[in-house]
Design an enzyme around this catalytic site. Structure first.
Site, PDB file in Angstrom:
ATOM      1  N   ASP A  18       0.906  -0.930  -0.103  1.00 25.65           N
ATOM      2  CA  ASP A  18       0.150  -0.101   0.186  1.00 25.65           C
ATOM      3  C   ASP A  18       0.686   1.039  -0.080  1.00 25.65           C
ATOM      4  O   ASP A  18       2.091   0.963   0.207  1.00 25.65           O
ATOM      5  CB  ASP A  18      -0.957  -0.129   1.279  1.00 25.65           C
ATOM      6  CG  ASP A  18      -1.743   1.183   1.282  1.00 25.65           C
ATOM      7  OD1 ASP A  18      -2.390   1.718   0.055  1.00 25.65           O
ATOM      8  OD2 ASP A  18      -1.794   1.841   2.191  1.00 25.65           O
ATOM      9  N   SER A  19       0.309   2.323  -0.289  1.00 21.81           N
ATOM     10  CA  SER A  19       1.084   3.944  -0.119  1.00 21.81           C
ATOM     11  C   SER A  19       1.726   3.859   1.338  1.00 21.81           C
ATOM     12  O   SER A  19       2.358   4.694   1.458  1.00 21.81           O
ATOM     13  CB  SER A  19       0.162   4.656  -0.671  1.00 21.81           C
ATOM     14  OG  SER A  19      -0.953   4.683  -0.063  1.00 21.81           O
ATOM     15  N   TYR A  50      -0.738   8.167  -2.643  1.00 15.00           N
ATOM     16  CA  TYR A  50      -0.775   7.800  -4.036  1.00 15.00           C
ATOM     17  C   TYR A  50      -2.004   8.366  -4.818  1.00 15.00           C
ATOM     18  O   TYR A  50      -1.929   8.755  -5.986  1.00 15.00           O
ATOM     19  CB  TYR A  50      -0.982   6.404  -4.243  1.00 15.00           C
ATOM     20  CG  TYR A  50       0.297   5.608  -4.086  1.00 15.00           C
ATOM     21  CD1 TYR A  50       1.591   5.984  -3.561  1.00 15.00           C
ATOM     22  CD2 TYR A  50       0.359   3.949  -4.346  1.00 15.00           C
ATOM     23  CE1 TYR A  50       2.658   5.149  -3.698  1.00 15.00           C
ATOM     24  CE2 TYR A  50       1.389   3.213  -4.514  1.00 15.00           C
ATOM     25  CZ  TYR A  50       2.504   3.875  -3.712  1.00 15.00           C
ATOM     26  OH  TYR A  50       3.368   2.875  -3.846  1.00 15.00           O
ATOM     27  N   GLY A  51      -2.967   8.640  -4.087  1.00 14.40           N
ATOM     28  CA  GLY A  51      -4.158   9.067  -4.619  1.00 14.40           C
ATOM     29  C   GLY A  51      -4.387  10.481  -5.023  1.00 14.40           C
ATOM     30  O   GLY A  51      -5.178  10.722  -5.586  1.00 14.40           O
ATOM     31  N   CYS A  81      -3.925  -1.227  -2.291  1.00 15.00           N
ATOM     32  CA  CYS A  81      -4.395   0.248  -2.222  1.00 15.00           C
ATOM     33  C   CYS A  81      -5.485   0.481  -3.423  1.00 15.00           C
ATOM     34  O   CYS A  81      -5.156  -0.187  -4.525  1.00 15.00           O
ATOM     35  CB  CYS A  81      -2.941   1.088  -2.607  1.00 15.00           C
ATOM     36  SG  CYS A  81      -3.197   2.710  -3.025  1.00 15.00           S
ATOM     37  N   ASN A  82      -6.367   1.089  -2.946  1.00 16.31           N
ATOM     38  CA  ASN A  82      -7.508   1.275  -4.030  1.00 16.31           C
ATOM     39  C   ASN A  82      -6.846   2.097  -5.460  1.00 16.31           C
ATOM     40  O   ASN A  82      -7.111   1.910  -6.327  1.00 16.31           O
ATOM     41  CB  ASN A  82      -8.687   2.032  -3.601  1.00 16.31           C
ATOM     42  CG  ASN A  82      -9.541   1.184  -2.519  1.00 16.31           C
ATOM     43  OD1 ASN A  82     -10.719   0.766  -3.020  1.00 16.31           O
ATOM     44  ND2 ASN A  82      -9.185   0.858  -1.565  1.00 16.31           N
ATOM     45  N   GLU A 160      -4.986   9.700   9.053  1.00 11.79           N
ATOM     46  CA  GLU A 160      -3.529   9.642   9.362  1.00 11.79           C
ATOM     47  C   GLU A 160      -2.974  10.252  10.367  1.00 11.79           C
ATOM     48  O   GLU A 160      -2.041  10.117  11.238  1.00 11.79           O
ATOM     49  CB  GLU A 160      -2.606  10.343   8.123  1.00 11.79           C
ATOM     50  CG  GLU A 160      -2.736   9.412   6.696  1.00 11.79           C
ATOM     51  CD  GLU A 160      -1.732   8.595   6.518  1.00 11.79           C
ATOM     52  OE1 GLU A 160      -0.675   8.428   7.214  1.00 11.79           O
ATOM     53  OE2 GLU A 160      -2.159   7.444   5.875  1.00 11.79           O
ATOM     54  N   CYS A 192     -11.349   3.192  -0.333  1.00 15.80           N
ATOM     55  CA  CYS A 192     -10.077   3.615   0.061  1.00 15.80           C
ATOM     56  C   CYS A 192      -9.620   2.806   1.270  1.00 15.80           C
ATOM     57  O   CYS A 192     -10.331   2.655   2.022  1.00 15.80           O
ATOM     58  CB  CYS A 192     -10.286   5.094   0.433  1.00 15.80           C
ATOM     59  SG  CYS A 192      -8.481   5.857   1.006  1.00 15.80           S
ATOM     60  N   THR A 193      -8.479   2.711   1.355  1.00 17.96           N
ATOM     61  CA  THR A 193      -7.917   1.783   2.358  1.00 17.96           C
ATOM     62  C   THR A 193      -8.197   2.366   3.841  1.00 17.96           C
ATOM     63  O   THR A 193      -8.258   1.605   4.742  1.00 17.96           O
ATOM     64  CB  THR A 193      -6.428   1.789   2.464  1.00 17.96           C
ATOM     65  OG1 THR A 193      -5.614   3.085   1.981  1.00 17.96           O
ATOM     66  CG2 THR A 193      -5.751   0.520   1.359  1.00 17.96           C
ATOM     67  N   HIS A 194      -8.343   3.675   3.855  1.00 15.03           N
ATOM     68  CA  HIS A 194      -8.418   4.477   5.136  1.00 15.03           C
ATOM     69  C   HIS A 194      -9.807   4.598   5.815  1.00 15.03           C
ATOM     70  O   HIS A 194     -10.054   4.861   6.881  1.00 15.03           O
ATOM     71  CB  HIS A 194      -7.760   5.882   5.061  1.00 15.03           C
ATOM     72  CG  HIS A 194      -6.489   6.029   4.893  1.00 15.03           C
ATOM     73  ND1 HIS A 194      -5.775   5.178   3.932  1.00 15.03           N
ATOM     74  CD2 HIS A 194      -5.450   6.765   5.721  1.00 15.03           C
ATOM     75  CE1 HIS A 194      -4.410   5.499   3.945  1.00 15.03           C
ATOM     76  NE2 HIS A 194      -4.181   6.371   5.229  1.00 15.03           N
TER      77      HIS A 194
END
Ligand code: DGL
Length: 274
Positions: A18-19, A50-51, A81-82, A160, A192-194
């Site tokens: 992932d990023s 990355y997004g 990572c999406n 984050e 999205c991963t988050h």
């Protein structure tokens, strides 16, 4: 890769990249459903996010991450990572002779399966939404589905920072989702991963009638399905997870705990060639 090549990798780890931290939500689910599998994780902290990057940059970084993980002779690669899955999966699949799991396809398939009223919402980074990867996949599966998609770039930095609840987070999410509210969306893809970490607030804003779908669990199911089919699941192993990042590991250890659901003991920093 030929059958013999994969057989030789039977006892090798699953590689996940992932990023940054977000892909740990996927690691958590893989570890939950495949507790005997070893995992090696790479978080590209030096290049997060990355997004907000172009397709070319994300692809270059994704290939580099995959090359690093492939040096562990991994038996399967997961692009957690999406943004990477949405823009770079085809390149990765052409380049590496490995089973590769992205997060878009399993989630899109599930969304089409569970929607009752054929109104699906998608939220994600700019790269994911602008790539239209989810939109195209859903339309291919069912052209009659109505889709509303929106990028929510402020949500990654909030997570984050560890801001998962509270008035400010609620206000930001309300603002992003205001177009969704009267559209009768019964399924919302957290692309999205988050975003799984914001599930409570997103659910409060969307209301109980909307099902939230995230990629972590569905990606883990896909990994299990592929390894089972290839007879590559290991048994009787006490799983080891190794963590690598491309920049300072300290914050990764602290915040990563929220994503992984348990303490991260050791994180190694690696310098990959540009
Ligand atoms: N991992 C990214 C994704 O799922 C979010 C963070 C970033 O923008 O790099 O799209």
């Amino acid at each position: 890769m030929d059958k013999d090549g994969l057989d030789r990798r039977l006892n090798k780890p699953i590689g996940v990249f992932d990023s940054g931290l977000g892909g740990l939500t996927v690691v958590r689910q893989i570890n939950r459903y495949l507790p005997a599998e070893d995992i090696v994780y790479f978080g590209d902290l030096a290049n997060l996010p990355y997004g907000t990057k172009s397709r070319e940059q994300i692809t270059r970084l994704s290939v580099r991450a995959a090359e690093f993980l492939n040096s562990f002779k991994i038996k399967l690669l997961v692009s957690a990572c999406n943004s990477s899955s949405a823009t770079s999966l085809a390149v990765l699949k052409r380049r590496f002779r490995l089973p590769i799991v992205g997060v878009i396809e399993p989630v899109a398939r599930e969304a089409v399966k569970i929607t009752q009223n054929k109104r699906i919402g998608i939220i994600g980074t700019n790269a994911t939404i602008e790539s239209k990867a989810y939109q195209k996949k859903i339309k291919r599966l069912d052209p009659t589905v109505k889709i509303l998609a929106k990028s929510c770039p402020l949500l990654v930095p909030l997570v984050e920072e560890g801001w998962l609840n509270g008035k400010i987070v609620q206000a930001v999410i309300e603002k992003y989702l205001e177009d969704f509210k009267d559209k009768n969306i019964d399924t919302l893809i957290l692309g999205c991963t988050h975003y799984p970490l914001l599930k409570n607030t997103i659910s409060r804003v969307m209301g109980k009638k909307t099902t939230l779908l995230d990629s972590a669990y569905l990606a883990a199911c896909k990994v299990k399905e592929i390894l089972a089919k290839k007879e590559m699941l290991v048994q009787n192993n006490s799983s080891k997870i190794k963590f690598y990042v491309s920049d300072l590991p300290d914050r990764f250890k602290v915040i990563g705990r929220k994503f992984l659901g348990r303490k991260i003991r050791q994180v190694s920093r690696v310098r990959l060639d540009v």
